[in-house]
Motif scaffolding. Sequence first.
Motif, PDB file in Angstrom:
ATOM      1  N   GLU A 227       1.017  -1.050  -0.082  1.00 37.95           N
ATOM      2  CA  GLU A 227      -0.095  -0.051  -0.144  1.00 37.95           C
ATOM      3  C   GLU A 227       0.909   1.162  -0.069  1.00 37.95           C
ATOM      4  O   GLU A 227       0.448   2.408  -0.612  1.00 37.95           O
TER       5      GLU A 227
ATOM      6  N   LEU B 204      -0.934   4.620  -1.635  1.00 32.15           N
ATOM      7  CA  LEU B 204      -2.286   4.754  -1.042  1.00 32.15           C
ATOM      8  C   LEU B 204      -2.419   5.502   0.231  1.00 32.15           C
ATOM      9  O   LEU B 204      -1.303   5.549   0.782  1.00 32.15           O
TER      10      LEU B 204
ATOM     11  N   HIS C 290      -2.773   6.539   3.862  1.00 31.01           N
ATOM     12  CA  HIS C 290      -2.428   6.018   5.328  1.00 31.01           C
ATOM     13  C   HIS C 290      -3.856   5.736   6.048  1.00 31.01           C
ATOM     14  O   HIS C 290      -4.655   6.397   5.869  1.00 31.01           O
ATOM     15  N   GLU C 291      -4.061   4.451   6.358  1.00 30.12           N
ATOM     16  CA  GLU C 291      -5.234   4.166   7.151  1.00 30.12           C
ATOM     17  C   GLU C 291      -5.269   4.843   8.429  1.00 30.12           C
ATOM     18  O   GLU C 291      -6.406   5.381   9.044  1.00 30.12           O
TER      19      GLU C 291
ATOM     20  N   LEU D 139     -16.672   1.726   4.177  1.00 26.27           N
ATOM     21  CA  LEU D 139     -15.505   1.696   3.756  1.00 26.27           C
ATOM     22  C   LEU D 139     -14.393   2.581   4.737  1.00 26.27           C
ATOM     23  O   LEU D 139     -13.427   1.941   5.233  1.00 26.27           O
TER      24      LEU D 139
ATOM     25  N   VAL E 168     -11.823   0.857   7.669  1.00 20.90           N
ATOM     26  CA  VAL E 168     -10.572   1.382   7.717  1.00 20.90           C
ATOM     27  C   VAL E 168     -10.094   2.233   8.864  1.00 20.90           C
ATOM     28  O   VAL E 168      -9.131   1.744   9.570  1.00 20.90           O
TER      29      VAL E 168
ATOM     30  N   HIS F  39      -9.684  -3.518   8.631  1.00 16.41           N
ATOM     31  CA  HIS F  39      -9.150  -3.864   7.336  1.00 16.41           C
ATOM     32  C   HIS F  39      -8.340  -2.782   6.510  1.00 16.41           C
ATOM     33  O   HIS F  39      -8.258  -1.537   6.787  1.00 16.41           O
ATOM     34  N   TYR F  40      -7.549  -3.257   5.530  1.00 13.63           N
ATOM     35  CA  TYR F  40      -6.896  -2.473   4.774  1.00 13.63           C
ATOM     36  C   TYR F  40      -7.585  -1.833   3.743  1.00 13.63           C
ATOM     37  O   TYR F  40      -8.632  -2.326   3.271  1.00 13.63           O
ATOM     38  N   TRP F  41      -7.021  -0.800   2.958  1.00 12.38           N
ATOM     39  CA  TRP F  41      -7.593  -0.333   1.676  1.00 12.38           C
ATOM     40  C   TRP F  41      -7.813  -1.547   0.629  1.00 12.38           C
ATOM     41  O   TRP F  41      -8.710  -1.736  -0.151  1.00 12.38           O
TER      42      TRP F  41
ATOM     43  N   ALA G  19     -10.662  -3.947   0.494  1.00  8.67           N
ATOM     44  CA  ALA G  19     -11.903  -3.365  -0.153  1.00  8.67           C
ATOM     45  C   ALA G  19     -11.693  -3.318  -1.597  1.00  8.67           C
ATOM     46  O   ALA G  19     -12.649  -3.640  -2.402  1.00  8.67           O
ATOM     47  N   ILE G  20     -10.319  -3.084  -2.215  1.00  7.21           N
ATOM     48  CA  ILE G  20     -10.105  -3.015  -3.408  1.00  7.21           C
ATOM     49  C   ILE G  20     -10.446  -4.549  -4.084  1.00  7.21           C
ATOM     50  O   ILE G  20     -11.070  -4.444  -5.292  1.00  7.21           O
TER      51      ILE G  20
END
Length: 267
Positions: free
Chosen positions: A62, A67, A69-70, A210, A214, A219-221, A224-225
């Motif tokens: 990520e 992407l 940051h969560e 979403l 997150v 969950h990570y991005w 969901a992707i």
Amino acid sequence: MNARTEPAEAEAEPPDAIARPPLLREFLLVAGLFLVYKLGRQLATGHTGNAFHNARRVWDLERALHLPHENAVQSALLHGDTLIHLANTYYATVHFPATLAFLVWLYLRRPAHYIWARRVLAVVTTAALVLPFTFPLAPPRMLAGTGLEDTARIYGPSVYGPPSSDHLSNQFAAMPSLHFGWALMVAIGLVVATRSRWRWLWLLHPLITLLVIVGTANHYWLDAIVATAMLGITLAVIHPPRRTATTAGRGTGRLAPREGVLAGAGR
């Protein structure tokens, strides 16, 4: 004369949306879907070392993909105890009831769309259960060095106990996120099945989901992707019902099933 006109009248009669399936059979099918979801995740338990190794790989990927940051989402939720508590509550209580309410409404009001949505959810859920066997993944709340907190454990409510004693779920099955996949299907299903100009607001459900999954570090991005990709592939194969020329002209809103690869499956 009557004998000749009856077939013509029968052909002119709109091919009504697929007749509503028997309630008991559908109850068993949907209950089975939820049961498979729960039991399948339990069967994929173990592989703790691989789950944490994969978590580090996902986190690093990520960052390599730049992407967001969560942490940024979680920091926004942590501005107040009320907001993070609401996020935890949404995660814990909306997932199953919203999906079930969606299926019940379609069953009662849009039978053809119901069968389509049920098939899509069944395929996505079944496919999603394979990944934990091949790619176990610890959620970001368990990954050290990220700066993320387990918000449910700290602020409540929490649906998970310690992983070693949690026999109701597999906490190392973060990918894909069925929380997000199901929420996106609910929104898409309602947008397709309804005609209101406000129907696009249903997309707020997966958007909020979403941010919640997150921001609570469940969950990570990429979870969901991957869920979105799986749903997209499934929707490309299993098509929704469509209006027929006859019904569109009459303005009845009745639907006929779209011919597709899996149009006859699951009846």
